[in-house]
Design a protein around this motif. Structure first.
Motif, mmCIF file in Angstrom:
data_model
loop_
_atom_site.group_PDB
_atom_site.id
_atom_site.type_symbol
_atom_site.label_atom_id
_atom_site.label_comp_id
_atom_site.label_asym_id
_atom_site.label_seq_id
_atom_site.Cartn_x
_atom_site.Cartn_y
_atom_site.Cartn_z
ATOM 1 N N GLU A 96 81.331 46.527 76.272
ATOM 2 C CA GLU A 96 82.214 45.546 76.906
ATOM 3 C C GLU A 96 81.649 45.100 78.251
ATOM 4 O O GLU A 96 81.635 43.902 78.572
ATOM 5 C CB GLU A 96 83.617 46.133 77.079
ATOM 6 N N ALA A 97 81.152 46.060 79.034
ATOM 7 C CA ALA A 97 80.564 45.713 80.333
ATOM 8 C C ALA A 97 79.307 44.872 80.141
ATOM 9 O O ALA A 97 79.085 43.899 80.865
ATOM 10 C CB ALA A 97 80.248 46.983 81.120
ATOM 11 N N MET A 98 78.487 45.246 79.151
ATOM 12 C CA MET A 98 77.261 44.489 78.919
ATOM 13 C C MET A 98 77.587 43.072 78.443
ATOM 14 O O MET A 98 76.958 42.105 78.887
ATOM 15 C CB MET A 98 76.361 45.184 77.907
ATOM 16 N N SER A 99 78.548 42.942 77.547
ATOM 17 C CA SER A 99 78.932 41.613 77.078
ATOM 18 C C SER A 99 79.423 40.753 78.238
ATOM 19 O O SER A 99 79.134 39.553 78.305
ATOM 20 C CB SER A 99 80.014 41.723 75.996
ATOM 21 N N HIS A 100 80.145 41.367 79.179
ATOM 22 C CA HIS A 100 80.618 40.629 80.352
ATOM 23 C C HIS A 100 79.439 40.162 81.209
ATOM 24 O O HIS A 100 79.406 39.014 81.676
ATOM 25 C CB HIS A 100 81.544 41.520 81.180
#
Length: 343
Positions: free
Chosen positions: A38-42
């Motif tokens: 989720e953090a990487m996608s953000h």
């Protein structure tokens, strides 16, 4: 049997059931996660915002845990020249099925020549005869359009390649046209002819009226043919890594060709001891636009972990150096997260 059906029916290597089972990737979450998806996608979405008005699509997968992160992962992007990697896998599948031999010799005629890049076209007519293995290396490692078109015709055409990929559950990766057909349509030029080899091709493109070229680029970007999604491209690399497309020997053969194709563009992002297999392709800068700039890469870290990345940039006004920086930023984000998790 129809050629397309033959390719689909015979392509799969025969493996003992136990061995095939061992090659199934574990489900996401079965092992410690490599990164916070989720953090990487953000973070990927933030890079995509900086790429506007061009469209950036990225998918990354840890090939050990099957963990994925993506931005615009389901959006369609032009394949451009990275179609040579799936073509290479399809050719090797035909060789395994004994429908083709790497030692088979093919004679290249003037009607077989395709637009640059093409060392095979540049060597014609001084050299006309090439083995399948030579053409395969030219197509994958050098992005040679003539070599790729000749091989694709030999195994049944674009539809046969797409049907084979669908059979292998690599969906939404479409190969619909030969380069000899696609590139003139993409640039609004007349049908390709032998005397347009090398630099003459670029002169022919630039001699085409700007309005015609601009209209051709718009049509190319809107066309659903010869397109894929970042997630579909990563799925191709997953299937290749898992031995679902070829034998392990031919998987290594194709990856060696992709290592030769990788060049220097992505290497500044690699950590020490990492190995890179990649195909990259960008349409020529024209009328203030790079219609497509694509990267398909598999990275093996020093500790043996492997990651698949697909980076697509569409309709970008960025010049080459700025696009290089953008791709490197994506690569560094992914690989630094992987390295941090591996400590």
């Amino acid at each position: 049997m129809h050629r397309r059906a033959l390719l689909a029916a015979l392509a799969a290597p025969v493996l003992p059931a136990a061995l095939a089972a061992c090659r199934e990737p574990p489900l996401a979450g079965q092992e410690d996660p490599t990164f916070d998806h989720e953090a990487m996608s953000h973070k990927l979405a933030a890079i995509a915002e900086r790429a506007r008005p061009g469209d950036l699509g990225v998918a990354v997968q840890d090939l050990t845990t099957a963990q994925r992160a993506a931005v615009a992962g389901e959006q369609l992007f032009p394949l451009a020249g990275i179609w040579t990697a799936p073509l290479g896998a399809a050719v090797l599948a035909e060789v395994e099925a004994k429908a083709l031999s790497l030692r088979e010799t093919i004679t290249v005629e003037d009607v077989d020549l395709s637009p640059p890049p093409s060392g095979v076209a540049d060597a014609w007519p001084g050299r006309r005869r090439w083995t399948v293995e030579e053409l395969l290396k030219q197509a994958v490692a050098a992005g040679d359009n003539t070599a790729a078109d000749v091989l694709m015709r030999r195994i049944g055409g674009p539809g046969a390649v797409t049907a084979w990929l669908d059979l292998k559950k690599v969906e939404n990766l479409r190969v619909d046209r030969y380069a000899r057909q696609l590139l003139p349509e993409q640039t609004g030029t007349a049908s390709f002819r032998a005397d347009w080899r090398g630099q003459a091709w670029r002169k022919a493109v630039l001699a085409t009226p700007e309005a015609t070229r601009r209209s051709a680029w718009r049509d190319y970007l809107a066309d659903t043919r010869d397109q894929t999604t970042p997630l579909a491209a990563v799925r191709f690399l997953e299937a290749l890594n898992q031995g679902e497309l070829t034998s392990q020997e031919d998987r290594r053969r194709l990856l060696r060709m992709m290592e030769a194709a990788a060049g220097d563009r992505l290497r500044p992002a690699l950590p020490a001891g990492a190995r890179l297999a990649a195909v990259t392709s960008a349409t020529p800068w024209d009328l203030g636009l790079a219609a497509a700039d694509n990267t398909l890469a598999m990275v093996r870290l020093k500790d043996g972990r492997r990651f698949a990345l697909a980076i697509f940039l569409k309709a970008s006004p960025l010049e080459e150096a700025d696009r290089d920086d953008l791709v490197l930023e994506v690569m560094r984000l992914v690989l630094q997260a992987a390295e941090k998790a591996g400590r």
